[in-house]
Design an enzyme around this catalytic site. Structure first.
Site, PDB file in Angstrom:
ATOM      1  N   SER A  35      35.978  29.829  34.593  1.00 27.32           N
ATOM      2  CA  SER A  35      37.402  29.828  34.251  1.00 27.32           C
ATOM      3  C   SER A  35      38.320  29.733  35.461  1.00 27.32           C
ATOM      4  O   SER A  35      39.490  29.386  35.312  1.00 27.32           O
ATOM      5  CB  SER A  35      37.757  31.085  33.457  1.00 27.32           C
ATOM      6  OG  SER A  35      37.487  32.253  34.225  1.00 27.32           O
ATOM      7  N   ASP A 328      46.589  37.179  33.895  1.00 29.24           N
ATOM      8  CA  ASP A 328      46.039  38.027  32.848  1.00 29.24           C
ATOM      9  C   ASP A 328      45.070  39.006  33.510  1.00 29.24           C
ATOM     10  O   ASP A 328      44.980  39.050  34.732  1.00 29.24           O
ATOM     11  CB  ASP A 328      45.404  37.209  31.703  1.00 29.24           C
ATOM     12  CG  ASP A 328      44.169  36.411  32.128  1.00 29.24           C
ATOM     13  OD1 ASP A 328      43.580  36.724  33.180  1.00 29.24           O
ATOM     14  OD2 ASP A 328      43.790  35.471  31.409  1.00 29.24           O
ATOM     15  N   HIS A 331      42.470  36.768  35.584  1.00 28.84           N
ATOM     16  CA  HIS A 331      42.811  35.554  36.317  1.00 28.84           C
ATOM     17  C   HIS A 331      44.140  35.682  37.057  1.00 28.84           C
ATOM     18  O   HIS A 331      45.047  36.368  36.591  1.00 28.84           O
ATOM     19  CB  HIS A 331      42.870  34.354  35.363  1.00 28.84           C
ATOM     20  CG  HIS A 331      41.626  34.187  34.546  1.00 28.84           C
ATOM     21  ND1 HIS A 331      41.505  34.716  33.270  1.00 28.84           N
ATOM     22  CD2 HIS A 331      40.447  33.572  34.826  1.00 28.84           C
ATOM     23  CE1 HIS A 331      40.305  34.422  32.799  1.00 28.84           C
ATOM     24  NE2 HIS A 331      39.645  33.746  33.713  1.00 28.84           N
TER      25      HIS A 331
END
Length: 353
Positions: A35, A328, A331
């Protein structure tokens, strides 16, 4: 007046020549990983780990949620732009793009994946071996599109960005459902991951990759989610030192692997992109980098939200992500990614310019 015009013309030609030179040295950015570098591949697969909805992407072009786990751009986007290619790297599975786009850069990464196939099974995402299969498919499409000679040139001269490994620890080894923790000690698991990393680089090397950046693991014990679930002193502000020490140890192992690869594989240039200390500095001394908050993230409460838990309905989401290190609970923000990318361009990837 004429002199000023002449100077302007000369400068314009110089800038154009510089841009073409950079683009010529690195014709495309090719991305593998998780990610931290996924630009939207998970949008096209059946998994709960997605980010193709608001407020993700609210600071991206046209405020578009693309599937990047960020409010804006991620490192491959900034790095691609810095090399004079394009300001973003599209996801291979995104139907909005075709091989004409991917000839200048392509992302095979999948949020939630790892070196270990068992890691990708946790959230049903694309395993690393499947990313390689997509890369093989890409090579065939590229040859059909650009011709054999040009395709070979692109494959050889492109910069390969690899960012993966954090999920192997946090979503796999240290999870409550982990089988790996009963099979391996921490040191044995790291050895296992290192062999997988080595095999992966050997694999894409055999397929033509020569310019490779292998990214280390971040201070994963300082992610807001880890602070919240493994807090120190009961206040949620302390990093998990155990996880950070494992990350540092694994990074030393990766650095050693990079040295060996450069010695063993003819014609290869592998660099180790270690941003551990930089991110740790941003977390411990946020004001030095223009941030105000580092202990919690922008989205929601900033402690647990990621993916579907981070949605536009949360009244607690911050209004200015530039004040936050993290977007978040897992991240970082567009601003953090930009700082990291600038650091890599100056201290690591400069040898490819």
């Amino acid at each position: 007046m004429a002199y000023t015009t002449l100077i302007s013309i000369i400068l314009s030609h110089f800038l154009l020549l510089t841009t073409k030179t950079l683009a010529g040295k690195v014709p495309a950015i090719i991305v593998f990983g998780d990610s931290s570098v996924d630009s939207g591949n998970n949008n096209q697969i059946s998994t709960v780990l997605k980010s193709n909805f608001e407020p993700y992407g609210r600071d991206f072009y046209d405020k578009k949620p693309t599937g990047r786990f960020c409010n804006g751009r991620i490192p491959p986007d900034f790095i691609s732009e810095a090399f004079g290619v394009r300001p973003f790297v599209p996801a291979y599975l995104d139907p909005a793009f075709s091989i004409s786009d991917f000839a200048e850069g392509v992302c095979f990464a999948s949020a939630g994946t790892g070196y270990d196939n068992a890691t990708s099974d946790v959230l049903d995402v694309i395993p690393l071996w499947k990313e390689v299969e997509y890369y093989k498919e890409y090579q065939k499409k590229l040859e059909a599109y650009a011709g054999k000679k040009k395709a070979k040139y692109i494959i050889k001269e492109s910069l390969y960005l690899i960012s993966i490994g954090t999920n192997d620890f946090l979503e796999n080894y240290y999870s409550m459902q982990s089988q790996r923790s009963s099979q391996y000690t921490e040191d044995q698991f790291q050895d296992f991951l290192l062999r997988l990393a080595q095999n992966f680089v050997h694999q894409i090397y055999r397929m033509g990759a020569r310019k490779i950046s292998l990214t280390g693991v971040p201070p994963m014990g300082c992610l807001p989610l880890e602070r919240a679930t493994n807090y120190v002193g009961g206040n949620g502000d302390g990093c998990n030192d155990k996880y950070n020490n494992v990350a540092k140890h694994f990074n030393v192992m990766l650095s050693g692997l990079v040295e060996r690869l450069n010695q063993e594989l003819p014609g290869i240039r592998v660099v180790f992109a270690d941003t551990y200390n930089l991110l740790l500095q941003m977390i411990t001394k946020p004001s030095s980098y223009g941030f105000e908050v580092a202990s919690v993230a922008c989205c929601g409460t900033g402690l647990f939200e990621m993916g579907f838990l981070c949605d536009k309905l949360s009244p607690l989401t911050c209004t200015d992500a530039n004040k936050f290190v993290f977007w978040d609970a897992f991240h970082v923000t567009d601003k953090t990614n930009h700082i990291i990318s600038d650091f890599l361009m100056e201290h690591v990837l400069d040898q490819f310019l």
